[in-house]
Design an enzyme around this catalytic site. Structure first.
Site, PDB file in Angstrom:
ATOM      1  N   GLU A  75     -10.170   2.864  14.095  1.00 10.53           N
ATOM      2  CA  GLU A  75      -9.293   2.656  12.943  1.00 10.53           C
ATOM      3  C   GLU A  75      -8.331   1.542  13.306  1.00 10.53           C
ATOM      4  O   GLU A  75      -7.506   1.702  14.219  1.00 10.53           O
ATOM      5  CB  GLU A  75      -8.501   3.922  12.574  1.00 10.53           C
ATOM      6  CG  GLU A  75      -7.670   3.682  11.311  1.00 10.53           C
ATOM      7  CD  GLU A  75      -6.600   4.722  10.983  1.00 10.53           C
ATOM      8  OE1 GLU A  75      -5.908   4.532   9.969  1.00 10.53           O
ATOM      9  OE2 GLU A  75      -6.434   5.681  11.746  1.00 10.53           O
ATOM     10  N   ASP A 118      -3.173   0.175  17.035  1.00 10.64           N
ATOM     11  CA  ASP A 118      -2.016  -0.439  16.378  1.00 10.64           C
ATOM     12  C   ASP A 118      -1.134  -1.010  17.478  1.00 10.64           C
ATOM     13  O   ASP A 118      -1.229  -0.616  18.635  1.00 10.64           O
ATOM     14  CB  ASP A 118      -1.231   0.597  15.551  1.00 10.64           C
ATOM     15  CG  ASP A 118      -0.400  -0.044  14.445  1.00 10.64           C
ATOM     16  OD1 ASP A 118      -0.776   0.088  13.256  1.00 10.64           O
ATOM     17  OD2 ASP A 118       0.621  -0.690  14.770  1.00 10.64           O
ATOM     18  N   ASP A 141      -1.478  -4.950   6.521  1.00  9.48           N
ATOM     19  CA  ASP A 141      -0.554  -5.865   5.839  1.00  9.48           C
ATOM     20  C   ASP A 141      -1.404  -6.947   5.166  1.00  9.48           C
ATOM     21  O   ASP A 141      -2.287  -7.507   5.807  1.00  9.48           O
ATOM     22  CB  ASP A 141       0.379  -6.514   6.869  1.00  9.48           C
ATOM     23  CG  ASP A 141       1.095  -5.459   7.705  1.00  9.48           C
ATOM     24  OD1 ASP A 141       1.956  -4.772   7.157  1.00  9.48           O
ATOM     25  OD2 ASP A 141       0.752  -5.310   8.896  1.00  9.48           O
ATOM     26  N   ASP A 171      -4.316  -1.124  -1.100  1.00 13.87           N
ATOM     27  CA  ASP A 171      -3.710  -1.078  -2.434  1.00 13.87           C
ATOM     28  C   ASP A 171      -3.570  -2.501  -2.969  1.00 13.87           C
ATOM     29  O   ASP A 171      -3.204  -2.689  -4.122  1.00 13.87           O
ATOM     30  CB  ASP A 171      -2.304  -0.494  -2.336  1.00 13.87           C
ATOM     31  CG  ASP A 171      -1.424  -1.402  -1.493  1.00 13.87           C
ATOM     32  OD1 ASP A 171      -1.745  -1.574  -0.292  1.00 13.87           O
ATOM     33  OD2 ASP A 171      -0.464  -1.994  -2.028  1.00 13.87           O
TER      34      ASP A 171
HETATM   35  C1  LIG Z   1       1.029  -1.294   6.421  1.00 16.68           C
HETATM   36  S1  LIG Z   1       0.788  -0.554   7.973  1.00 16.68           S
HETATM   37  C2  LIG Z   1      -0.497   0.635   7.647  1.00 16.68           C
HETATM   38  C3  LIG Z   1      -0.477   1.770   8.628  1.00 16.68           C
HETATM   39  C4  LIG Z   1      -1.444   2.930   8.304  1.00 16.68           C
HETATM   40  N1  LIG Z   1      -2.828   2.514   8.359  1.00 16.68           N
HETATM   41  C5  LIG Z   1      -1.141   3.548   6.974  1.00 16.68           C
HETATM   42  O1  LIG Z   1      -1.911   3.317   6.021  1.00 16.68           O
HETATM   43  O2  LIG Z   1      -0.137   4.274   6.856  1.00 16.68           O
HETATM   44  C6  LIG Z   1      -0.048  -1.810   8.870  1.00 16.68           C
HETATM   45  C7  LIG Z   1      -0.094  -1.607  10.366  1.00 16.68           C
HETATM   46  O3  LIG Z   1      -0.849  -2.656  10.955  1.00 16.68           O
HETATM   47  C8  LIG Z   1      -0.320  -2.934  12.230  1.00 16.68           C
HETATM   48  N2  LIG Z   1      -0.782  -4.292  12.592  1.00 16.68           N
HETATM   49  C9  LIG Z   1      -0.752  -5.397  11.802  1.00 16.68           C
HETATM   50  N3  LIG Z   1      -1.303  -6.451  12.437  1.00 16.68           N
HETATM   51  C10 LIG Z   1      -1.708  -5.983  13.656  1.00 16.68           C
HETATM   52  C11 LIG Z   1      -2.384  -6.580  14.775  1.00 16.68           C
HETATM   53  N4  LIG Z   1      -2.736  -7.865  14.758  1.00 16.68           N
HETATM   54  N5  LIG Z   1      -2.641  -5.807  15.850  1.00 16.68           N
HETATM   55  C12 LIG Z   1      -2.271  -4.493  15.875  1.00 16.68           C
HETATM   56  N6  LIG Z   1      -1.638  -3.879  14.848  1.00 16.68           N
HETATM   57  C13 LIG Z   1      -1.372  -4.609  13.755  1.00 16.68           C
HETATM   58  C14 LIG Z   1       1.182  -2.782  12.052  1.00 16.68           C
HETATM   59  O4  LIG Z   1       1.820  -2.505  13.277  1.00 16.68           O
HETATM   60  C15 LIG Z   1       1.244  -1.604  11.059  1.00 16.68           C
HETATM   61  O5  LIG Z   1       1.435  -0.369  11.721  1.00 16.68           O
END
Ligand SMILES: C[S@@+](CC[C@H](N)C(=O)[O-])C[C@H]1O[C@@H](n2cnc3c(N)ncnc32)[C@H](O)[C@@H]1O
Length: 236
Positions: free
Chosen positions: A67, A92, A141, A175
């Site tokens: 994931e 993450d 993101d 979304d």
């Molecule tokens: C909007 S959050 C979504 C978290 C979770 N999947 C949820 O739906 O609640 C996006 C996550 O992507 C992680 N993230 C973004 N770019 C990343 C990267 N290049 N490597 C590791 N983590 C990343 C951020 O730290 C963040 O926790």
């Protein structure tokens, strides 16, 4: 002391506590420095985990699903409960978020779950070719101004190709309409195989039970009346 300073102090204390505890969880591996090609486990040992997730951690020979952008790891946990004969690694960069999922996995003795704190950009440093059977990307993101950083961009696809087994599926739940459309365009322009797409999964009966697993971010988006989208594709 100003209110915001008190909040900041409490937050960092809370984070420090989580980081400290995270380092003691037997299901957590951390790549502390980006230049390092090893992860650190709960004994503080440096592990060359690439190609050894099964040998070192799971020890059951079952397929491994990742994931990506797992945050609190809700999908990793949900899938692991649903599929006890598969293994799941939540990835993450944010330790305080991974802490949440890792803690639940320990409490529930979910032995088919691990978490790895690392940058997804470095996935090929920690997984060997063919080590990964499937990928879920959950509410990443959308990086509206930086296409390159989107987790379905041509920057990332070759890295996934390097670690995935032939024919493996990539699932994206989002979304964000821009990321959804962008991913469909990339699938077409990169000659990938689109298996299924749906721009409003809750409009009808769910096409697969695991789509009903809801993450922290998904709950927020549903609260804000956003529609949830899903794409499943293969690379070859
Ligand atoms: C909007 S959050 C979504 C978290 C979770 N999947 C949820 O739906 O609640 C996006 C996550 O992507 C992680 N993230 C973004 N770019 C990343 C990267 N290049 N490597 C590791 N983590 C990343 C951020 O730290 C963040 O926790």
């Amino acid at each position: 002391m100003h209110h915001y300073r008190i909040v900041a102090l409490l937050m960092s204390k809370n984070k420090l506590y989580k980081f400290g505890q995270l380092a003691t969880f037997p299901n957590v591996y951390q790549n502390h420095r980006m230049d390092d090609d090893f992860v650190t486990d709960y004994r503080g040992e440096a592990i060359d985990i690439k190609g050894k997730w099964d040998e070192h951690h799971f020890q059951n020979g079952n397929p491994i699903t990742l994931e990506l952008a797992c945050g609190g790891g809700e999908y990793t946990l949900g899938l692991a409960r649903m599929y006890p004969n598969r293994n799941f690694v939540g990835i993450d960069i944010k330790g305080a978020r991974i802490w949440k999922g890792a803690r639940v996995a320990v409490a529930e003795s979910l032995d088919n779950v691990a978490f790895c704190r690392m940058r997804i950009d470095h996935i090929t440093k920690f997984f060997t070719p063919g080590e990964v059977a499937e990928i879920w990307i959950t509410f990443p993101d959308p990086f509206l101004k930086k296409e390159r950083r989107r987790l379905t961009s041509p920057m990332f696809i070759p890295r996934y190709r390097e670690v995935l087994q032939p024919g493996a599926k990539i699932n994206l739940k989002t979304d964000d309409p821009t990321l959804y459309e962008y991913t469909l365009e990339i699938i077409e322009s990169e000659n990938l195989i689109l298996e299924y797409h749906n721009d409003d999964i809750y409009a009808n009966e769910l096409p697969l039970p695991e789509l009903g697993i809801q993450t922290f971010y998904e709950a927020m988006h549903l609260e804000n009346k956003k529609t949830i989208k899903y794409v499943r594709f293969r690379l070859d």
